[in-house]
Design a protein around this motif. Structure first.
Motif, PDB file in Angstrom:
ATOM      1  N   TYR A  42      -4.358   1.862  28.596  1.00  0.00           N
ATOM      2  CA  TYR A  42      -3.853   3.240  28.676  1.00  0.00           C
ATOM      3  C   TYR A  42      -4.492   3.947  29.872  1.00  0.00           C
ATOM      4  CZ  TYR A  42      -2.586   2.527  23.727  1.00  0.00           C
ATOM      5  OH  TYR A  42      -2.063   2.040  22.553  1.00  0.00           O
ATOM      6  N   GLY A  43      -3.689   4.708  30.606  1.00  0.00           N
ATOM      7  CA  GLY A  43      -4.249   5.524  31.677  1.00  0.00           C
ATOM      8  C   GLY A  43      -3.636   5.222  33.036  1.00  0.00           C
ATOM      9  N   ALA A  45      -5.478   8.851  32.442  1.00  0.00           N
ATOM     10  CA  ALA A  45      -5.178   9.998  31.592  1.00  0.00           C
ATOM     11  C   ALA A  45      -6.322  11.001  31.691  1.00  0.00           C
ATOM     12  CB  ALA A  45      -5.002   9.529  30.153  1.00  0.00           C
ATOM     13  N   SER A  97     -10.666  10.908  35.704  1.00  0.00           N
ATOM     14  CA  SER A  97      -9.626  10.494  34.755  1.00  0.00           C
ATOM     15  C   SER A  97     -10.183   9.414  33.829  1.00  0.00           C
ATOM     16  CB  SER A  97      -8.387   9.987  35.493  1.00  0.00           C
ATOM     17  OG  SER A  97      -8.693   8.825  36.239  1.00  0.00           O
TER      18      SER A  97
END
Length: 219
Positions: A42-43, A45, A97
Motif C-alpha cells: 500500500y502507498g 499514502a 509519506s
C-alpha cells in the motif's frame, strides 16, 4: 509454474501471481514447493506525524502468521524484510509519506523467510514503486554431513545443524541481508553465500518469465 534445478543448485517448484487483490496498490502470491505467502503493498499514502520522515518515505512491514498473533519470530522476520526493501526502494522520491507491506503466511514448509522476501519483491513491483534493483531470498541448510541444501523443506531444516537465509540484489548479486541460526564455519558460510548467489540467478529469471507472461496476456 516452473521447475528449477541443476546439478549444483536445486530449487523447489516456483509459482507466482500478481494483482490478486483489488484493494492494495500491489499484491502477489509466491509459492516455493509447499511454502506459500500472500503479499500486499500500500502507498505512497499519508503518514502519521509521529512517523513522518522529512526526506524519505516511511516503510512498515507486517507479517501475519497463519493463526494467532505475531510472535518474536515474526518481528525478527519483519526487520529482515524491511531492511532489504529499504535498501532497494527509492524512498527519497516520496518524502513525508507512508508505504506499508503486509505479508500473510498461507503455509510454511521451510525456507519461509526467503519466500517472504520473494513475495515482497513481486508485490512492490506490482505496485509500480520505484526501485534501484530487485531482490530475492535464498535459504540454505547445512545437514549433519556438511552437505548444503538449497531451498530446504521444514523437515530438512529441522534435521540440519545450520540454516541461513540471504537477500541477494539483482544488479551485482551481492548479499543485502543475512539471517542465520545454528553452528557453521566461516568456510561453510562463504560456500552458502556462493550457492545462494548462483540460485538467485534462477529466481531472477523466474521473475522475468513471470512478468513477461503476465504482460503478454494483457497486450
Amino acid at each position: 509454474m516452473e521447475v528449477c534445478g541443476s546439478p549444483a543448485v536445486t530449487l523447489r517448484e516456483f509459482g507466482c501471481e500478481q494483482s490478486l487483490l483489488s484493494r492494495p496498490d500491489g499484491s502477489a502470491s509466491f509459492i516455493q514447493g509447499d511454502t506459500s505467502v500472500l503479499a500486499a503493498a500500500y502507498g505512497p499514502a499519508e503518514v502519521k506525524v509521529s512517523k513522518e520522515i522529512y526526506d524519505r518515505a516511511t516503510l512498515d512491514v507486517l507479517i501475519q502468521p497463519k493463526v494467532g498473533l505475531p510472535s518474536v519470530r515474526e518481528r525478527a522476520q519483519e526487520q529482515c524484510v524491511r531492511e532489504t526493501c529499504e535498501a532497494s526502494l527509492l524512498l527519497s522520491l516520496h518524502p513525508r509519506s507512508s508505504l506499508t507491506l503486509i505479508l500473510q503466511l498461507i503455509h510454511d514448509d521451510g525456507s519461509i523467510l526467503s519466500c517472504f522476501l520473494n513475495a515482497a519483491c513481486m508485490a512492490l513491483m506490482d505496485a509500480g514503486l520505484p526501485m534501484s534493483f530487485l531482490f530475492c531470498g535464498v535459504t540454505c541448510a547445512i545437514d549433519v554431513d556438511g552437505q548444503i541444501i538449497t531451498d530446504p523443506t521444514a523437515a530438512q531444516e529441522k534435521e540440519s545443524r545450520a540454516v541461513m537465509t540471504f537477500a541477494i540484489d539483482s544488479k551485482e548479486h551481492k548479499v543485502m541481508m543475512s539471517s542465520t541460526k545454528g553452528s557453521f564455519s566461516v568456510n561453510e558460510l562463504q560456500q552458502c553465500v556462493a550457492v545462494s548467489q548462483k540460485a538467485s540467478e534462477k529466481i531472477f529469471q523466474f521473475y522475468r518469465d513471470s512478468v513477461k507472461r503476465r504482460y503478454s496476456k494483457t497486450l
